[in-house]
Design a protein around this motif. Structure first.
Motif, PDB file in Angstrom:
ATOM      1  N   GLU A 174       0.838  -1.189   0.000  1.00  0.00           N
ATOM      2  CA  GLU A 174       0.000   0.000   0.000  1.00  0.00           C
ATOM      3  C   GLU A 174       0.875   1.242   0.000  1.00  0.00           C
ATOM      4  O   GLU A 174       1.563   1.530   0.988  1.00  0.00           O
ATOM      5  N   LYS A 175       0.873   1.956  -1.107  1.00  0.00           N
ATOM      6  CA  LYS A 175       1.691   3.160  -1.210  1.00  0.00           C
ATOM      7  C   LYS A 175       1.114   4.259  -0.329  1.00  0.00           C
ATOM      8  O   LYS A 175      -0.099   4.479  -0.309  1.00  0.00           O
ATOM      9  N   PRO A 176       1.966   4.979   0.401  1.00  0.00           N
ATOM     10  CA  PRO A 176       1.474   6.057   1.250  1.00  0.00           C
ATOM     11  C   PRO A 176       1.087   7.289   0.435  1.00  0.00           C
ATOM     12  O   PRO A 176       1.519   7.444  -0.718  1.00  0.00           O
ATOM     13  N   ASP A 177       0.306   8.142   1.030  1.00  0.00           N
ATOM     14  CA  ASP A 177      -0.068   9.407   0.398  1.00  0.00           C
ATOM     15  C   ASP A 177       1.138  10.349   0.432  1.00  0.00           C
ATOM     16  O   ASP A 177       1.630  10.701   1.502  1.00  0.00           O
ATOM     17  N   VAL A 178       1.635  10.734  -0.748  1.00  0.00           N
ATOM     18  CA  VAL A 178       2.811  11.612  -0.825  1.00  0.00           C
ATOM     19  C   VAL A 178       2.467  12.945  -1.487  1.00  0.00           C
ATOM     20  O   VAL A 178       3.360  13.652  -1.960  1.00  0.00           O
ATOM     21  N   SER A 179       1.179  13.293  -1.518  1.00  0.00           N
ATOM     22  CA  SER A 179       0.769  14.516  -2.212  1.00  0.00           C
ATOM     23  C   SER A 179       1.445  15.757  -1.633  1.00  0.00           C
ATOM     24  O   SER A 179       1.769  16.699  -2.370  1.00  0.00           O
ATOM     25  N   TYR A 180       1.688  15.771  -0.330  1.00  0.00           N
ATOM     26  CA  TYR A 180       2.336  16.923   0.310  1.00  0.00           C
ATOM     27  C   TYR A 180       3.753  17.134  -0.231  1.00  0.00           C
ATOM     28  O   TYR A 180       4.231  18.264  -0.325  1.00  0.00           O
ATOM     29  N   PHE A 181       4.430  16.026  -0.602  1.00  0.00           N
ATOM     30  CA  PHE A 181       5.819  16.103  -1.035  1.00  0.00           C
ATOM     31  C   PHE A 181       5.991  16.036  -2.554  1.00  0.00           C
ATOM     32  O   PHE A 181       7.108  16.166  -3.056  1.00  0.00           O
ATOM     33  N   SER A 182       4.929  15.805  -3.295  1.00  0.00           N
ATOM     34  CA  SER A 182       5.048  15.485  -4.723  1.00  0.00           C
ATOM     35  C   SER A 182       5.709  16.592  -5.540  1.00  0.00           C
ATOM     36  O   SER A 182       6.387  16.302  -6.536  1.00  0.00           O
ATOM     37  N   ASN A 183       5.544  17.834  -5.131  1.00  0.00           N
ATOM     38  CA  ASN A 183       6.139  18.940  -5.888  1.00  0.00           C
ATOM     39  C   ASN A 183       7.316  19.599  -5.162  1.00  0.00           C
ATOM     40  O   ASN A 183       7.820  20.628  -5.614  1.00  0.00           O
ATOM     41  N   LYS A 184       7.737  18.996  -4.064  1.00  0.00           N
ATOM     42  CA  LYS A 184       8.856  19.566  -3.316  1.00  0.00           C
ATOM     43  C   LYS A 184      10.188  19.227  -3.985  1.00  0.00           C
ATOM     44  O   LYS A 184      10.318  18.199  -4.658  1.00  0.00           O
ATOM     45  N   THR A 185      11.174  20.079  -3.779  1.00  0.00           N
ATOM     46  CA  THR A 185      12.518  19.869  -4.315  1.00  0.00           C
ATOM     47  C   THR A 185      13.539  20.146  -3.225  1.00  0.00           C
ATOM     48  O   THR A 185      13.216  20.659  -2.148  1.00  0.00           O
ATOM     49  N   PHE A 186      14.793  19.771  -3.493  1.00  0.00           N
ATOM     50  CA  PHE A 186      15.905  20.199  -2.646  1.00  0.00           C
ATOM     51  C   PHE A 186      16.957  20.832  -3.547  1.00  0.00           C
ATOM     52  O   PHE A 186      16.977  20.602  -4.765  1.00  0.00           O
ATOM     53  N   ASN A 187      17.802  21.648  -2.982  1.00  0.00           N
ATOM     54  CA  ASN A 187      18.865  22.301  -3.746  1.00  0.00           C
ATOM     55  C   ASN A 187      20.154  21.510  -3.605  1.00  0.00           C
ATOM     56  O   ASN A 187      20.753  21.474  -2.527  1.00  0.00           O
ATOM     57  N   GLY A 188      20.557  20.878  -4.698  1.00  0.00           N
ATOM     58  CA  GLY A 188      21.732  20.023  -4.647  1.00  0.00           C
ATOM     59  C   GLY A 188      22.714  20.309  -5.762  1.00  0.00           C
ATOM     60  O   GLY A 188      22.496  21.172  -6.619  1.00  0.00           O
ATOM     61  N   PHE A 189      23.809  19.558  -5.763  1.00  0.00           N
ATOM     62  CA  PHE A 189      24.873  19.706  -6.759  1.00  0.00           C
ATOM     63  C   PHE A 189      24.676  18.667  -7.860  1.00  0.00           C
ATOM     64  O   PHE A 189      24.805  17.464  -7.623  1.00  0.00           O
ATOM     65  N   HIS A 190      24.361  19.128  -9.054  1.00  0.00           N
ATOM     66  CA  HIS A 190      24.061  18.245 -10.171  1.00  0.00           C
ATOM     67  C   HIS A 190      25.359  17.786 -10.843  1.00  0.00           C
ATOM     68  O   HIS A 190      26.194  18.609 -11.237  1.00  0.00           O
TER      69      HIS A 190
END
Length: 554
Positions: free
Chosen positions: A102-118
Motif C-alpha cells: 500500500e503506497k502512502p499518500d505523498v501529495s504533500y511532497f510530490s512537488n517539493k525539491t531540494f537544492n543540490g549539486f548536479h
C-alpha cells in the motif's frame, strides 16, 4: 507520556509478549484483551513480559515472527530475560513473490525539491566535498601532512571546544602539589571555543582526509574491495574530485582503482589526481605536487553551485546503532514509512546490516522483485552466517551488552525491529559489498551490523543522506554524506542533544503517530539536503570511515 495510554503495547496481533512503555513495578495489574493479571517481577521500560503462562521450548513471537524459545516454564506476567529465552529464528526458502503493498499518500511532497549539486552522470549531491585518500596505510601520515597544511588555512577546521588551556590549569595545579581529588574537581566546562574561519571556497563544503589500515598485507579480496569502496566515494554525487596518495608497490593498485571508477561511472569526468611516492621520490616532491593539485582542483569544485532537484534524486541510507527495545516501535517504523514515501516518489533507499536481518529473511526474500534477486539475498545471508558460524560467532551473537540491557535480548528480536526501517515496498535490488545501489526503490546491501562499517558502505553504494536511529546514543557520522541521528526515546534525546538531531520518542510518548513523525523527518531531510541545516554529526566533524574486511564482522 499520554496519561490515557496503556503503559505497554502489543506490537503485532500474533505476538505472545507485551512491551513495557514505562517502568512497571512488581504486582502491577495488567489489563489486556480481557485478561487481568499481576506482574510477577518488575519490568523496566523497553522489556517484555508474557501474556499467558508458557512452557519450556515454547516459541516467543514478536513483530509477528519467531524471536526465541523458552529455556523453562514461565508463569503469566513473567519478565523475559537472557536467562529464560534463547535465540531462535524461522528458516527460509524460496517462496512466492509477495509484491503487493500500500503506497502512502505523498501529495504533500510530490512537488517539493531540494537544492543540490548536479553531476554530469545525472546524480545529485547533497554536499560538495573534495577527498584526499591513501590507497594504502603507508600513506596515512602523508595524508595527515596534507590535512595539517590545508584544513585550517582553507577554513575547514571544525568549530569545537579547545581544552588546551584547561590542561595548562591541570599542569599548574599538579606542579603546585594538588591532590588527586583536587585535580578531579577542576572545572573544564569553561574551555574556550575554537572558531571556524571563513571558507576560502564558499561552494565547497569540505576537504575530507580519509585514513584507513588497508591496501596491502591482507587478502587480495580485501584490497580489491577497498578499491571498489574508494571508487564509490570518488564517484559519489557528494564529491567534486579527489587527490589519491599511493606508495606504489601495494596490492591496491591505482590501475584497479581506475577500473572500479569506470565500472561505476564510465564517463567519469571529475578532477582526479593520483600521486605515487615511489615514483615521485622524496616526500617533499610528493607533498608539493599533491598540495598544488588539490588547491587547483578546489578552484574547479568551487565553480559548482546548488540547483533545484526532485526528491527522486535522494538516495537514503537506513542505519541503526546503539539500538534499544523501543527502536522497533518508534524510530525504525518511522523510517520505514519514510522509506515507502521516498520509493513512491521515485527515490532510493538502502537497507544494510545483514546480521540484523536474521529471522526476517523469508519476508524479505518474498518481497524481492524476482526469483534471481531473492536467490541472491538468501545466498548472501546463508554464506555470511555460515562464515560467522565457522569462526565461532554466528548471527545469534550480534546483540551487544547495551542492546541486551535495554531489551534486545536475542538477535531475532533486534533484527525484527531493525528490519522495520525498510518499510513495506518490494525489494528492487540486492547489492553485494562494495557495489553501487543504482536502482530506484528499496535496495538491500550486504554489510556487517557494525555501525561505522555499514554506514561507510552505504555511502559508497550511493547514499547521499543517511538516517541513523539510536536508542542508547551514538556519535557516528560520515566524511561526505550528512548523517541524521534519530532517537528512539525522549530520555536519550534530552540527555544527548549534542549528537542527536530528531526525537522519535514522541511516538512512545503518544504525542504523534508514526506517519506524522515520518513527515517531520522528511521535511528535515529536505533542509539538510539543501544545505540549510547541518546535522550534529556534521557540526562535530564526526568523519567516521572504516572499510569492511570481508571476514567476520557482526
Amino acid at each position: 507520556m499520554d496519561k490515557n495510554r496503556q503503559p505497554y503495547v502489543l506490537i503485532h496481533p500474533k505476538d505472545n509478549v507485551l512491551v513495557a512503555l514505562r517502568d512497571l513495578p512488581q504486582g502491577e495489574i495488567i489489563d489486556f484483551a480481557g485478561l487481568q493479571f499481576p506482574l510477577a517481577h518488575a519490568v523496566a521500560a523497553k522489556h517484555k513480559f508474557t501474556i499467558n503462562a508458557m512452557l519450556k521450548d515454547d516459541e516467543v513471537l514478536m513483530y509477528g515472527v519467531l524471536v526465541g524459545k523458552l529455556n523453562y516454564d514461565l508463569p503469566q506476567g513473567e519478565l523475559i530475560t537472557t536467562d529464560n529465552l534463547r535465540h531462535a529464528a524461522e528458516g527460509y526458502q524460496l517462496g512466492e513473490r509477495k509484491l503487493a503493498w500500500e503506497k502512502p499518500d505523498v501529495s504533500y511532497f510530490s512537488n517539493k525539491t531540494f537544492n543540490g549539486f548536479h553531476r554530469s552522470n545525472g546524480t545529485v549531491g547533497t554536499a560538495n566535498h573534495w577527498l584526499v585518500i591513501p590507497l594504502v596505510f603507508c600513506e596515512n601520515r602523508n595524508v595527515l601532512t596534507l590535512k595539517s597544511a590545508l584544513e585550517e588555512k582553507l577554513g575547514y577546521q571544525i568549530e569545537s571546544k579547545d581544552y588546551s588551556d584547561k590542561v595548562d590549569e591541570l599542569i599548574a595545579k599538579y606542579q603546585n602539589g594538588a591532590s588527586v581529588d583536587e585535580l578531579l574537581q577542576v572545572d573544564l566546562s569553561s574551555a574556550k571555543q575554537n572558531r571556524q574561519s571563513k571558507r576560502l571556497f564558499e561552494n565547497v563544503d569540505g576537504v575530507k582526509f580519509l585514513n584507513h589500515d588497508m591496501g596491502c598485507g591482507g587478502t587480495r579480496m580485501d584490497s580489491d574491495a577497498l578499491c571498489g569502496l574508494l571508487a564509490g566515494y570518488i564517484t559519489h554525487p557528494n564529491v567534486a574530485g579527489a587527490t589519491i596518495l599511493s606508495l606504489g608497490c601495494q596490492h591496491a593498485q591505482a590501475s584497479i582503482l581506475r577500473n572500479e571508477i569506470a565500472k561505476r561511472d564510465p564517463q567519469f569526468d571529475k578532477p582526479l589526481y593520483i600521486f605515487e611516492q615511489q615514483f615521485e621520490g622524496t616526500e617533499q616532491e610528493l607533498m608539493q605536487k599533491a598540495i598544488k593539485a588539490t588547491f587547483a582542483g578546489l578552484t574547479i569544485a568551487n565553480q559548482q553551485t546548488r540547483q533545484p532537484a526532485a526528491l527522486n534524486k535522494l538516495c537514503i541510507g537506513l542505519e541503526c546503532g546503539g539500538s534499544d527495545g523501543f527502536s522497533g516501535i518508534s524510530a525504525n517504523p518511522a523510517l520505514g514509512y519514510l522509506s515507502d514515501m521516498l520509493v513512491t516518489l521515485g527515490g532510493s533507499v538502502i537497507l544494510s546490516e545483514f546480521p540484523e536481518l536474521c529471522g526476517v529473511e523469508q519476508e524479505l526474500s518474498d518481497r524481492c522483485i524476482d526469483v534471481p534477486t531473492a536467490n541472491k539475498f538468501m545466498e548472501l545471508m546463508t554464506t555470511y552466517n555460515a562464515k560467522a558460524e565457522a569462526d565461532g560467532s554466528g548471527f545469534y551473537m550480534n546483540p551487544s551488552p547495551g542492546n541486551i540491557r535495554d531489551g534486545l535480548i536475542t538477535d531475532a528480536i533486534k533484527s525484527a525491529g531493525a528490519a522495520k526501517k525498510g518499510g513495506t515496498s518490494p525489494v528492487a535490488a540486492v547489492i553485494d559489498y562494495p557495489e553501487l545501489a543504482n536502482q530506484p526503490g528499496l535496495n538491500l546491501l550486504c554489510t556487517p551490523g557494525n555501525d561505522v562499517e555499514s554506514t561507510t558502505a552505504e555511502v559508497a553504494a550511493g547514499a547521499n543522506i543517511v538516517l541513523f536511529t539510536t536508542g542508547l546514543g551514538t556519535p557516528t557520522g560520515n566524511p561526505i554524506t550528512p548523517v541524521i541521528k534519530l532517537s528512539t526515546n525522549t530520555k536519550t534525546f534530552e540527555k544527548m542533544p549534542d549528537i542527536i538531531d530528531i526525537n522519535c520518542g514522541t511516538i512512545i510518548d503518544g504525542q504523534e503517530s508514526i506517519e506524522e513523525a515520518a513527515h517531520r523527518i522528511l521535511d528535515y531531510v529536505i533542509e539538510v539536503a539543501s544545505g540549510n541545516e547541518l546535522p550534529k554529526a556534521v557540526q562535530l566533524g564526526q568523519d567516521d570511515f572504516i572499510p569492511w574486511r570481508r571476514g567476520v564482522s557482526l
